[in-house]
Design a protein around this motif. Structure first.
Motif, mmCIF file in Angstrom:
data_model
loop_
_atom_site.group_PDB
_atom_site.id
_atom_site.type_symbol
_atom_site.label_atom_id
_atom_site.label_comp_id
_atom_site.label_asym_id
_atom_site.label_seq_id
_atom_site.Cartn_x
_atom_site.Cartn_y
_atom_site.Cartn_z
ATOM 1 N N PRO A 59 0.864 -1.196 0.000
ATOM 2 C CA PRO A 59 0.000 0.000 0.000
ATOM 3 C C PRO A 59 0.893 1.236 0.000
ATOM 4 C CG PRO A 59 -0.421 -1.418 1.931
ATOM 5 C CD PRO A 59 0.858 -1.866 1.312
ATOM 6 N N MET A 60 0.750 2.044 -1.028
ATOM 7 C CA MET A 60 1.613 3.232 -1.134
ATOM 8 C C MET A 60 0.774 4.489 -1.263
ATOM 9 S SD MET A 60 4.650 1.899 -3.711
ATOM 10 C CE MET A 60 5.693 3.355 -3.614
ATOM 11 N N GLU A 61 1.295 5.536 -0.696
ATOM 12 C CA GLU A 61 0.614 6.827 -0.834
ATOM 13 C C GLU A 61 1.031 7.464 -2.156
ATOM 14 O OE1 GLU A 61 1.234 9.168 2.657
ATOM 15 O OE2 GLU A 61 0.640 7.522 3.994
ATOM 16 N N PRO A 62 0.158 8.302 -2.704
ATOM 17 C CA PRO A 62 0.455 8.920 -3.998
ATOM 18 C C PRO A 62 1.830 9.582 -4.061
ATOM 19 C CG PRO A 62 -1.824 9.346 -3.415
ATOM 20 C CD PRO A 62 -1.215 8.631 -2.243
ATOM 21 N N HIS A 63 2.211 10.290 -3.018
ATOM 22 C CA HIS A 63 3.504 10.995 -3.077
ATOM 23 C C HIS A 63 4.672 10.001 -3.083
ATOM 24 C CE1 HIS A 63 5.108 10.656 1.079
ATOM 25 N NE2 HIS A 63 3.827 10.475 1.385
ATOM 26 N N GLU A 64 4.482 8.843 -2.459
ATOM 27 C CA GLU A 64 5.534 7.818 -2.479
ATOM 28 C C GLU A 64 5.696 7.250 -3.892
ATOM 29 O OE1 GLU A 64 5.770 5.005 1.233
ATOM 30 O OE2 GLU A 64 3.642 5.344 0.742
ATOM 31 N N ILE A 65 4.572 6.986 -4.523
ATOM 32 C CA ILE A 65 4.615 6.459 -5.898
ATOM 33 C C ILE A 65 5.292 7.473 -6.811
ATOM 34 C CG2 ILE A 65 3.212 5.767 -7.885
ATOM 35 C CD1 ILE A 65 1.136 4.697 -5.917
ATOM 36 N N LEU A 66 4.891 8.733 -6.656
ATOM 37 C CA LEU A 66 5.457 9.765 -7.526
ATOM 38 C C LEU A 66 6.962 9.907 -7.289
ATOM 39 C CD1 LEU A 66 4.534 11.638 -9.737
ATOM 40 C CD2 LEU A 66 4.131 13.414 -8.027
ATOM 41 N N GLU A 67 7.377 9.740 -6.049
ATOM 42 C CA GLU A 67 8.819 9.787 -5.774
ATOM 43 C C GLU A 67 9.561 8.645 -6.480
ATOM 44 O OE1 GLU A 67 9.273 9.944 -1.466
ATOM 45 O OE2 GLU A 67 8.161 11.854 -1.544
ATOM 46 N N SER A 68 8.966 7.459 -6.440
ATOM 47 C CA SER A 68 9.574 6.313 -7.139
ATOM 48 C C SER A 68 9.682 6.585 -8.635
ATOM 49 C CB SER A 68 8.713 5.055 -6.963
ATOM 50 O OG SER A 68 8.911 4.499 -5.709
ATOM 51 N N VAL A 69 8.603 7.060 -9.205
ATOM 52 C CA VAL A 69 8.583 7.336 -10.644
ATOM 53 C C VAL A 69 9.636 8.379 -10.988
ATOM 54 C CG1 VAL A 69 7.210 8.347 -12.509
ATOM 55 C CG2 VAL A 69 6.158 6.681 -10.962
ATOM 56 N N ARG A 70 9.682 9.405 -10.163
ATOM 57 C CA ARG A 70 10.622 10.505 -10.422
ATOM 58 C C ARG A 70 12.059 10.018 -10.342
ATOM 59 N NH1 ARG A 70 8.888 14.027 -6.539
ATOM 60 N NH2 ARG A 70 7.285 15.106 -7.729
ATOM 61 N N ARG A 71 12.318 9.137 -9.390
ATOM 62 C CA ARG A 71 13.673 8.588 -9.240
ATOM 63 C C ARG A 71 14.028 7.760 -10.484
ATOM 64 N NH1 ARG A 71 12.839 6.665 -4.416
ATOM 65 N NH2 ARG A 71 12.429 4.553 -5.164
ATOM 66 N N LEU A 72 13.092 6.945 -10.926
ATOM 67 C CA LEU A 72 13.352 6.092 -12.093
ATOM 68 C C LEU A 72 13.567 6.915 -13.361
ATOM 69 C CD1 LEU A 72 10.720 3.263 -11.420
ATOM 70 C CD2 LEU A 72 13.212 3.001 -11.391
ATOM 71 N N SER A 73 12.820 7.994 -13.504
ATOM 72 C CA SER A 73 12.903 8.774 -14.747
ATOM 73 C C SER A 73 13.968 9.853 -14.674
ATOM 74 C CB SER A 73 11.537 9.411 -15.074
ATOM 75 O OG SER A 73 11.307 10.542 -14.255
ATOM 76 N N GLY A 74 14.723 9.866 -13.588
ATOM 77 C CA GLY A 74 15.750 10.896 -13.441
ATOM 78 C C GLY A 74 15.147 12.284 -13.309
ATOM 79 N N GLY A 75 13.913 12.334 -12.815
ATOM 80 C CA GLY A 75 13.255 13.620 -12.599
ATOM 81 C C GLY A 75 12.674 14.235 -13.852
ATOM 82 N N LYS A 76 12.793 13.511 -14.965
ATOM 83 C CA LYS A 76 12.306 14.061 -16.235
ATOM 84 C C LYS A 76 10.901 13.530 -16.514
ATOM 85 C CE LYS A 76 14.012 15.309 -20.639
ATOM 86 N NZ LYS A 76 14.543 14.856 -21.878
ATOM 87 N N PRO A 77 9.947 14.409 -16.765
ATOM 88 C CA PRO A 77 8.581 13.947 -16.983
ATOM 89 C C PRO A 77 8.480 13.001 -18.178
ATOM 90 C CG PRO A 77 8.596 16.308 -16.591
ATOM 91 C CD PRO A 77 10.035 15.879 -16.745
ATOM 92 N N LEU A 78 7.596 12.038 -18.047
ATOM 93 C CA LEU A 78 7.290 11.110 -19.148
ATOM 94 C C LEU A 78 5.903 10.558 -18.913
ATOM 95 C CD1 LEU A 78 9.398 7.795 -18.763
ATOM 96 C CD2 LEU A 78 8.233 9.022 -16.937
ATOM 97 N N THR A 79 5.505 9.643 -19.791
ATOM 98 C CA THR A 79 4.194 9.016 -19.644
ATOM 99 C C THR A 79 4.294 7.879 -18.627
ATOM 100 O OG1 THR A 79 3.585 9.542 -21.912
ATOM 101 C CG2 THR A 79 2.395 7.728 -20.864
ATOM 102 N N VAL A 80 3.422 7.897 -17.640
ATOM 103 C CA VAL A 80 3.348 6.820 -16.653
ATOM 104 C C VAL A 80 2.184 5.914 -17.050
ATOM 105 C CG1 VAL A 80 2.981 6.258 -14.214
ATOM 106 C CG2 VAL A 80 4.236 8.341 -14.851
ATOM 107 N N THR A 81 2.465 4.605 -17.150
ATOM 108 C CA THR A 81 1.408 3.667 -17.521
ATOM 109 C C THR A 81 0.887 2.975 -16.270
ATOM 110 O OG1 THR A 81 2.443 3.315 -19.668
ATOM 111 C CG2 THR A 81 0.833 1.675 -18.954
ATOM 112 N N LEU A 82 -0.399 3.133 -16.036
ATOM 113 C CA LEU A 82 -1.061 2.494 -14.897
ATOM 114 C C LEU A 82 -1.654 1.188 -15.389
ATOM 115 C CD1 LEU A 82 -2.896 5.704 -13.601
ATOM 116 C CD2 LEU A 82 -0.613 4.864 -12.982
ATOM 117 N N SER A 83 -1.145 0.090 -14.847
ATOM 118 C CA SER A 83 -1.533 -1.225 -15.336
ATOM 119 C C SER A 83 -1.868 -2.114 -14.144
ATOM 120 C CB SER A 83 -0.368 -1.785 -16.167
ATOM 121 O OG SER A 83 -0.715 -3.023 -16.730
ATOM 122 N N GLY A 84 -2.180 -3.378 -14.399
ATOM 123 C CA GLY A 84 -2.562 -4.231 -13.282
ATOM 124 C C GLY A 84 -2.376 -5.700 -13.582
#
Lengths: 243, 243
Positions: A59-84
């Protein structure tokens, strides 16, 4: 942070390229959520579906997820795919709002069984109604409700997995109900990885044959508005996860 | 019919699916013309380029080409892909006018060295400036002229073949000059078929490695607006022609 706002995350990985459908070839980070209202016979992501894996979903909070994404993308915006799983059962409104403020865009992949008000905030909504071979029953009214929720916000498209003639007929008939939507067809992966066996062998010849069969069907029936695409990641990387 | 209006046709085939770029997966009939103002070192369509094959190119009138396309598509409109050689050196205005009246759309694949007023009548304009490894010199002003000729008519996109780091830098620098255009990158086919050897073997492992290399470059440099796509027809059908 209240429990209702946490998102059940199975895995976050990338950046890699999207391997299928409307955004094929496009760099993206995947956020795969755990839990699904469907049990498709040929599901290729059981680790995100079956409850015996639920202890692996965090269970993750939105800001935690966004931090993970930001770390992976090197802070550069891109398309995030929400899948399941089905990511449409998760409370994504806050993540999307925060992400968009930072320049990220969001694509959602869902079967169209559950709609959410935040669909209108997406960049791309991929509705993937499940065909007969899945063993599930598609509710077309639910798909319509998803499209209404999305409105003019995202680009909405249809994606169909096709294993056999009955699936093909289903795809054609369902697509005919939504004539303004782009259609992407892909052959099913008949050798999906068992959960935990990331390196399970794939049957590349079989995958190619099924692709050729689907191309042949589309061409011989003159369905020239459809797109036929393989799962590129399977062709290139096999069943390996996290790429 | 005057000589000026005939088009030098190397081959007409389809329907098949487009194997690369912006229209990947889309059913199309290909009209490949003979003759090219370039001589790329790694050209994969020499049978449409070198003058020793010119006797195989048939001068056809627009209505003849349209009849061929119509016969292949079963009379059902679809996207016609104009390829080559460089199809931009052919007089396509009349064919496009007639085809559009019948519901057909046209996509052009060209290096962007020659522009034509009829570019504005296209549905899709694929500009594919040739990178250093081709041995050719890209004229960016000519590319600009093509885009001006196209205007708001078609969807214009950039496609770059990338063999090495220098090609990648060229692609990135050139794309930066046209920030509104979508960019498609594809690894070069380092085992193109010699003319007349349709069944020449391909090096599938090498193709996959080059694809992975290109994906890695795009991701590590954070070029998240680009799309990386293989030549799908090569993955599926090898070097076979006419599919």
């Amino acid at each position: 942070m209240s429990e209702e706002r946490t998102i059940k995350v199975c895995e976050i990985f990338g950046p890699t390229i999207q391997g299928e459908g409307a955004l094929i070839g496009r760099p993206t980070v995947f956020v795969r959520t755990g839990g699904c209202d469907y049990r498709c016979s040929w599901c290729d992501s059981l680790h995100a579906v079956e409850s015996r894996f639920r202890d692996d979903w965090r269970p993750m909070e939105p800001h935690e997820i966004l931090e993970s994404v930001r770390r992976l993308s090197g802070g550069k915006p891109l398309t995030v795919t929400l899948s399941g799983g089905n990511p449409a059962i998760q409370p994504f409104a806050d993540l999307i709002r925060r992400g968009k403020a930072d320049g990220y865009g969001f694509a959602l992949e869902t079967q169209g069984s559950v709609s959410q008000p935040w669909f209108s905030e997406l960049e791309t909504l991929v509705l993937s109604p499940k065909p007969p071979s899945s063993g599930m029953q598609c509710d077309v009214d639910a798909v319509r409700t998803c499209l209404r929720a999305a409105g003019e916000g995202p680009r909405s498209v249809l994606k169909f997995v096709v294993f056999d003639d009955a699936d093909f007929r289903f795809a054609r008939q369902t697509a005919a109900l939504f004539p303004t939507l782009r259609v992407y067809l892909q052959p099913g992966n008949h050798t999906p990885p068992p959960p935990g066996e990331e390196d399970a062998a794939i049957d590349l010849d079989g995958i190619n044959r099924r692709f050729e069969w689907l191309v042949g069907k589309v061409l011989s029936e003159g369905w020239f508005e459809a797109h036929v695409l393989p799962q590129l990641h399977v062709l290139i990387w096999g069943n390996r996860r996290g790429v």
